[in-house]
Motif scaffolding. Sequence first.
Motif, PDB file in Angstrom:
ATOM      1  N   GLU A  96       0.813  -1.210   0.000  1.00 46.54           N
ATOM      2  CA  GLU A  96       0.000   0.000   0.000  1.00 46.54           C
ATOM      3  C   GLU A  96       0.857   1.275   0.000  1.00 46.54           C
ATOM      4  N   ASP A  97       0.355   2.333  -0.627  1.00 49.03           N
ATOM      5  CA  ASP A  97       0.988   3.651  -0.563  1.00 49.03           C
ATOM      6  C   ASP A  97       0.450   4.388   0.648  1.00 49.03           C
ATOM      7  N   ARG A  98       1.290   4.525   1.670  1.00 42.03           N
ATOM      8  CA  ARG A  98       0.861   5.250   2.871  1.00 42.03           C
ATOM      9  C   ARG A  98       2.075   5.802   3.588  1.00 42.03           C
ATOM     10  N   VAL A  99       1.856   6.885   4.327  1.00 40.81           N
ATOM     11  CA  VAL A  99       2.953   7.495   5.073  1.00 40.81           C
ATOM     12  C   VAL A  99       3.381   6.549   6.189  1.00 40.81           C
ATOM     13  N   PHE A 100       4.691   6.291   6.288  1.00 41.05           N
ATOM     14  CA  PHE A 100       5.213   5.391   7.319  1.00 41.05           C
ATOM     15  C   PHE A 100       5.070   6.012   8.700  1.00 41.05           C
ATOM     16  N   THR A 101       4.569   5.209   9.641  1.00 38.29           N
ATOM     17  CA  THR A 101       4.483   5.641  11.043  1.00 38.29           C
ATOM     18  C   THR A 101       4.972   4.489  11.918  1.00 38.29           C
ATOM     19  N   ALA A 102       5.141   4.776  13.205  1.00 36.07           N
ATOM     20  CA  ALA A 102       5.549   3.720  14.135  1.00 36.07           C
ATOM     21  C   ALA A 102       4.542   2.568  14.092  1.00 36.07           C
ATOM     22  N   GLU A 103       3.258   2.896  13.889  1.00 35.07           N
ATOM     23  CA  GLU A 103       2.209   1.866  13.878  1.00 35.07           C
ATOM     24  C   GLU A 103       2.303   0.979  12.630  1.00 35.07           C
ATOM     25  N   SER A 104       2.759   1.552  11.516  1.00 35.38           N
ATOM     26  CA  SER A 104       2.783   0.728  10.296  1.00 35.38           C
ATOM     27  C   SER A 104       4.052  -0.121  10.197  1.00 35.38           C
ATOM     28  N   GLU A 105       4.963   0.045  11.155  1.00 34.03           N
ATOM     29  CA  GLU A 105       6.238  -0.679  11.104  1.00 34.03           C
ATOM     30  C   GLU A 105       6.027  -2.205  11.081  1.00 34.03           C
ATOM     31  N   ALA A 106       5.107  -2.689  11.927  1.00 36.38           N
ATOM     32  CA  ALA A 106       4.868  -4.130  12.000  1.00 36.38           C
ATOM     33  C   ALA A 106       4.344  -4.649  10.659  1.00 36.38           C
ATOM     34  N   GLU A 107       3.465  -3.861  10.046  1.00 35.22           N
ATOM     35  CA  GLU A 107       2.886  -4.252   8.775  1.00 35.22           C
ATOM     36  C   GLU A 107       3.949  -4.340   7.674  1.00 35.22           C
ATOM     37  N   ILE A 108       4.896  -3.398   7.705  1.00 35.05           N
ATOM     38  CA  ILE A 108       5.952  -3.373   6.688  1.00 35.05           C
ATOM     39  C   ILE A 108       6.889  -4.560   6.870  1.00 35.05           C
ATOM     40  N   ASP A 109       7.106  -4.957   8.132  1.00 36.69           N
ATOM     41  CA  ASP A 109       7.765  -6.220   8.457  1.00 36.69           C
ATOM     42  C   ASP A 109       9.070  -6.416   7.686  1.00 36.69           C
ATOM     43  N   GLY A 110       9.946  -5.421   7.745  1.00 36.90           N
ATOM     44  CA  GLY A 110      11.250  -5.563   7.098  1.00 36.90           C
ATOM     45  C   GLY A 110      11.273  -5.255   5.618  1.00 36.90           C
ATOM     46  N   ARG A 111      10.099  -5.090   5.022  1.00 43.61           N
ATOM     47  CA  ARG A 111      10.071  -4.776   3.581  1.00 43.61           C
ATOM     48  C   ARG A 111      10.181  -3.262   3.404  1.00 43.61           C
ATOM     49  N   ASP A 112      11.281  -2.692   3.909  1.00 43.75           N
ATOM     50  CA  ASP A 112      11.458  -1.242   3.934  1.00 43.75           C
ATOM     51  C   ASP A 112      11.416  -0.615   2.541  1.00 43.75           C
ATOM     52  N   CYS A 113      11.874  -1.364   1.560  1.00 41.97           N
ATOM     53  CA  CYS A 113      11.935  -0.837   0.178  1.00 41.97           C
ATOM     54  C   CYS A 113      10.538  -0.645  -0.410  1.00 41.97           C
ATOM     55  N   SER A 157       5.271   3.540  -0.854  1.00 45.24           N
ATOM     56  CA  SER A 157       5.198   2.224  -0.201  1.00 45.24           C
ATOM     57  C   SER A 157       6.484   1.947   0.580  1.00 45.24           C
ATOM     58  N   GLY A 158       6.351   1.122   1.616  1.00 38.75           N
ATOM     59  CA  GLY A 158       7.516   0.781   2.435  1.00 38.75           C
ATOM     60  C   GLY A 158       7.805   1.845   3.468  1.00 38.75           C
ATOM     61  N   ARG A 159       9.077   1.929   3.881  1.00 41.77           N
ATOM     62  CA  ARG A 159       9.458   2.859   4.940  1.00 41.77           C
ATOM     63  C   ARG A 159       9.754   4.236   4.331  1.00 41.77           C
ATOM     64  N   THR A 160       8.705   5.027   4.134  1.00 39.03           N
ATOM     65  CA  THR A 160       8.881   6.368   3.589  1.00 39.03           C
ATOM     66  C   THR A 160       7.777   7.285   4.090  1.00 39.03           C
ATOM     67  N   GLN A 161       8.120   8.573   4.208  1.00 37.20           N
ATOM     68  CA  GLN A 161       7.133   9.547   4.680  1.00 37.20           C
ATOM     69  C   GLN A 161       6.812  10.596   3.636  1.00 37.20           C
ATOM     70  N   PHE A 162       7.381  10.441   2.444  1.00 40.14           N
ATOM     71  CA  PHE A 162       7.094  11.401   1.369  1.00 40.14           C
ATOM     72  C   PHE A 162       7.289  10.667   0.040  1.00 40.14           C
ATOM     73  N   PRO A 163       6.603  11.097  -1.010  1.00 38.19           N
ATOM     74  CA  PRO A 163       6.698  10.352  -2.271  1.00 38.19           C
ATOM     75  C   PRO A 163       8.075  10.521  -2.915  1.00 38.19           C
ATOM     76  N   HIS A 164       8.754   9.416  -3.141  1.00 39.00           N
ATOM     77  CA  HIS A 164      10.065   9.478  -3.802  1.00 39.00           C
ATOM     78  C   HIS A 164      10.473   8.104  -4.290  1.00 39.00           C
ATOM     79  N   VAL A 165      11.475   8.083  -5.167  1.00 42.30           N
ATOM     80  CA  VAL A 165      12.135   6.826  -5.512  1.00 42.30           C
ATOM     81  C   VAL A 165      13.518   6.864  -4.878  1.00 42.30           C
ATOM     82  N   HIS A 166      13.807   5.806  -4.130  1.00 43.29           N
ATOM     83  CA  HIS A 166      15.135   5.639  -3.524  1.00 43.29           C
ATOM     84  C   HIS A 166      15.940   4.764  -4.479  1.00 43.29           C
TER      85      HIS A 166
END
Length: 320
Positions: A96-113, A157-166
């Motif tokens: 999902e495309d969403r702003v990363f927060t402490a709460e969404s960390e579990a959902e991301i589950d290491g898939r930071d990219c 998507s992943g561990r990010t708080q603003f739209p970008h490509v890493h």
Amino acid sequence: MRHILPLLVLALPFPAAAQPVLQLPADCSLGETCYIQNYVDTDPTEGAVDYACGVLSYDRHKGTDVALPSLAAMEAGVNVVASAAGLVRGVRDGMEDRVFTAESEAEIDGRDCGNGVVIRHEDGWETQYCHMKQGSVTVKAGDRVEAGAVLGQIGLSGRTQFPHVHLSVRYNDAVVDPFRPEAEPGQCGLAAGETLWSDPPAYQAGGLLSAGFAAAIPDYDAVKAGTAHSAEMSSTTPAIVVWAFGFGSRMGDILSMRITGPEGEIFATETELEKAQAQYFRAGGKRNRGALPPGTYTGDLTLTRDGKEISRIATEMTVR
Ligand SMILES: [Zn+2]
């Protein structure tokens, strides 16, 4: 003198001939429709320093972040493209495309990219593209892609708080800063002919990304979404406010904001920014007790650092 050559080659961490030549990983125009928010952290300690010895990085950041100024720009769609030709090694989509927060960390589950693509190039080089838009990835493992081939779109998507490509660049699994591939700690800026870029992006040490008018101080979320600007206002608006959104502030930066109406300047202020921030927004204006004269209003915003103007942006609004 021929005997010098092998010594020089041995002194390099990787053979110069095998280096990929990279292009920007997004189909956008730096300084106009996108900007670089973060670079590779070149500081081996707990701090963060970018290749130019600036503050556009964070501790252990392993790539170059090409960012969009708003969620609206992301929704409109900006392509992520292959920085060099190669073979797609792996992809992920569906997050999902969403702003990363402490709460969404579990959902991301290491898939930071988040949603991403890894491309293998020749001789042990690899590039990785992260935080792509859900459902946008257009390539699959095993595909051969040319430089500039569309891989998907910039997302959140992943561990990010603003739209970008890493973009991560790796040689034999070790992170390489494409701006300074042969980094020596303590050096600043580009070394001539040493980057991996075909056309090295200019370093912009912070600046203004967007500005607008509003009838009250806008929500920061609306500023980041790209929905805070009112292009038209009523003559009996309770207040007339101009705002600016910027990146890479440093302590002591001066932001000046000015509103000019059909009958001349109606508001002007200068604000000193108190600290270094990756992103920030400021607003200023005045209450309206009567009726604003109809016509065009201009907001002029200027950012000054060490006495030099480093960024300027203007916005317009009509009172009917
Ligand atoms: Zn990044």
